[in-house]
Design an enzyme around this catalytic site. Sequence first.
Site, PDB file in Angstrom:
ATOM      1  N   VAL A  77      -0.033   4.020  11.001  1.00 31.94           N
ATOM      2  CA  VAL A  77       0.925   3.222  11.605  1.00 31.94           C
ATOM      3  C   VAL A  77       2.473   3.866  11.777  1.00 31.94           C
ATOM      4  O   VAL A  77       2.769   4.358  10.466  1.00 31.94           O
ATOM      5  CB  VAL A  77       0.794   1.477  11.518  1.00 31.94           C
ATOM      6  N   GLU A  78       3.317   3.155  12.223  1.00 30.98           N
ATOM      7  CA  GLU A  78       4.789   3.601  12.252  1.00 30.98           C
ATOM      8  C   GLU A  78       5.050   5.271  12.189  1.00 30.98           C
ATOM      9  O   GLU A  78       5.477   5.637  11.590  1.00 30.98           O
ATOM     10  CB  GLU A  78       5.292   2.704  11.173  1.00 30.98           C
ATOM     11  N   GLY A  79       3.944   5.909  13.015  1.00 28.43           N
ATOM     12  CA  GLY A  79       4.184   7.491  13.216  1.00 28.43           C
ATOM     13  C   GLY A  79       2.950   7.660  12.058  1.00 28.43           C
ATOM     14  O   GLY A  79       3.163   7.746  10.829  1.00 28.43           O
ATOM     15  N   ARG A 133      11.365   2.497   9.443  1.00 26.45           N
ATOM     16  CA  ARG A 133      10.209   3.344   8.794  1.00 26.45           C
ATOM     17  C   ARG A 133      10.328   3.485   7.217  1.00 26.45           C
ATOM     18  O   ARG A 133       9.367   3.270   6.558  1.00 26.45           O
ATOM     19  CB  ARG A 133      10.090   4.619   9.334  1.00 26.45           C
TER      20      ARG A 133
END
Length: 816
Positions: free
Chosen positions: A494-496, A372
């Site tokens: 995205v990605e959290g 992340r």
Amino acid sequence: MPPLPLLLTLPTAFLLFLLLGYFGVPLWTWTLYCAGLLTLTHPPLWLWGLYGTGAVILNLPLLRRWLVTYPLMQAIQALKLFPHISETERAAIEAGTVWIEGEFFTGQPDFQRMLNEPYPDLTPEVQAFLEGSVEQVCRMTSDWEIYQRKDLPAEVWEYLKRERFFGMMIPAEYGGLGFSHLAYSAVMAKLASRSFTHVATVGVTNSLGPAKLLLRYGTPAQKQRYLPRLARGEEIPCFALTEPQAGSDAASITSEGVVFRGEDGQLYLRLNWEKRYITLGAIATLLGLAFQLKDPDNLLGKGENVGITCALIPTNTPGVIQNRRHDPMGVPFYNSPLLGKDVVVPIEQIIGGVEQAGQGWKMLMQSLAAGRGISFPATCTGVAKLVTRVTGAHALVRKQFGLSIGRFTGVEEPLARIGGFTYLLDAVRLYTCGAVDQGEQPAVVSAIAKYHSTELARQIINDGMDILGGAGICRGPRNLLANIYTAIPIAITVEGANILTRTMMIFGQGVIRCHPYVYLEIMALEQADVAAFDQAFWLHLGLILRNGCRAGFLNVTRSRWAQAPVTGPTAIYYRQLTWAAATFANLTDWAMLGLGGSLKRQETLTGRFADILSWLYLSTATLRRYEAEGCLPADLPFVEWTLRYGLAQIHNAILGLLQNMPLPLLGLLRPLLIGWWQMNSLGTMPSDELGHQVAMAMQTPGEQRDRITRTIYTPDHPEETLGRLDLAMCLSVKAEPIAQKIKAAIHTGQLPKAAPQHLLQPAQTLGIITPEEAALVQAAEAARRDAIEVDAFTLEAYQQTTLTIPEARASVSAFI
Ligand SMILES: Cc1cc2nc3c(=O)[nH]c(=O)nc-3n(C[C@H](O)[C@H](O)[C@H](O)COP(=O)(O)OP(=O)(O)OC[C@H]3O[C@@H](n4cnc5c(N)ncnc54)[C@H](O)[C@@H]3O)c2cc1C
């Protein structure tokens, strides 16, 4: 009325209390201190006896554990003062490592240690790759052309594969480039400055995808089989976790794989899934799939519900359906729903083999813990540098009311935000990459980097669009910002997705994993380990006392006597960050004490705590960059602007906590604390003068502007928007002294009142300027006119949806 000596002694006792608290002395010292206080009151013998008994119990661990700690543990469990942690949360919390973010929870951050952390530099090989292959891929096609085609041109796909862009993070032994995270990040930043489609395409293949999971968990046979093909781009990978019912709550996936024995006696998986939002899904040849593994006949010996598992599915397996795609904000990269109906694959397709069956969630959390902090911070830094370059030049060459618009202080304000945040983003990118390349997997720092790089990029692009005005809004090949403006919400999601990243990951989970004692206490409570709880709990109490004293002292003295690891103009910021950290750590403990397990559900509070923690990290990264790059005087306005901005954010977040924390104990004290905090501000927003200095540096061609925007794609020919802007900017600066001569002549009455470019002929005739100077002014004016033009389409071309690239190019022109 107490006797006079006692009255005189009370202030001394209080000062001594603060001093002992500030330095965090051990329990036996407090015992002596309290004994001293007791002596002053000439107590009766029975009171001494009572005190002595208490002191002995507290100071002898064995007695303390059973007489005090054990009953306390029972009360804490009954009152649910500590949060309950589910299995999936535990995997997220235990994934990765605690790096320097842990320092802030101690309330006494060791800035010298933070300055000693590595500040990495690119190797000559990576530099050559950036200037060779990456430059070439940027040159091959523009963002606008990619939008016209709704895809990368075939030759770019081929080039990306041939030059191993899809295998940057795969070691050389498998045919990849074996890049460090820093190198990968530099490539992503440069690609992002050209097109979001590039980063979306290259990002998945290198970040969370089959290759990353294989490298970490794959069996030797899986690695040998797939990694070389992935590195060469012979396999296009994707990774499918998200489902219609499982977005942010990804652990709730229901896609299913059932173990069965085939007629050949071998074990197989029968898979059914419904996934969505899968990047590269429609064209992937190798799908990394996350699913719930069921083993009704217990063939694997792990029970019926094995849990989340990851497997590799070749997409040409019967039952895989990949015939649709989403349209994420019109950005032309592949993003798709993916269905699987009774897809059968051998059990060996489980990543890591049967041994890793049921370990999928842990694998994903561990891989995301560091990931992340790399891809999106790199992308956002590339974008930020592009916006800095475009807006700085535009603000200089675009004139209104007879002046460059960048000279208006109203425009300087957003310019300064763009410049300050750009300096900060590169600092955070480099600092975080340095840690990950040293083997750290800093989950909380990664979440901070992801959240803030995308949020600041959103602010940067908003400001950039405002500064460009109509030139930002009219789309076409000249416009470099409009597509970024529409694409940025993708990075936020995205990605959290960001709201959850801020409230849950940065602080909600961060406080448990990074606090020096909380996780130890929770574990000890769950395992009913009195000795472990006793040790953590009493040290925790000591920490609360110490940070209370430190926060109070630093607050009253405005951190004037706090230590700083450097001298010079930035020393004050280390002191103020020390003050902020002590306050943060102390408020954290009070919030946990007062709200117990319910704190993690109070997301307006955890969000504010997350902001404080984040700005402590972001500010530290900025200071680290300044030191590592030699404390350049030209950088100082950028550093100071960022630090002041960060301290102001921390100040506001603390104020918000004081106003909103529902602590009954705070009741009477609350108005006092709020009043004091408002009067004795930790930080205020950067001054206009600082903003002016940053904005001017952005509008001045030369070394500093190039340094702030280094390593992005900067074509220097006027066929390209950036080249045009840079040329116009340089010529404008060179022509300015000549224009000044003409203005001076107008002032003395030698020339009539008119714009300098209209007085070139009479100015030459009167010998005020030379013919070469007149030519320079003319060239600057022509370049400026060209740079501020916007695209205009023929009416027919605008209606057409599919044009060949030459047709599309021919149909659009600047409306001059
Ligand atoms: C363009 C794109 C590409 C993607 N690529 C992939 C991919 O390749 N593979 C893959 O598996 N996934 C992918 N995803 C999924 C992505 O990573 C996110 O996990 C997913 O989009 C989040 O789910 P959602 O969109 O349904 O949002 P929701 O879960 O519906 O969330 C909506 C909002 O609520 C907030 N929220 C939810 N729960 C909480 C909470 N407890 N506290 C505070 N806020 C909360 C979120 O932050 C968000 O702002 C992609 C998504 C997009 C849009």
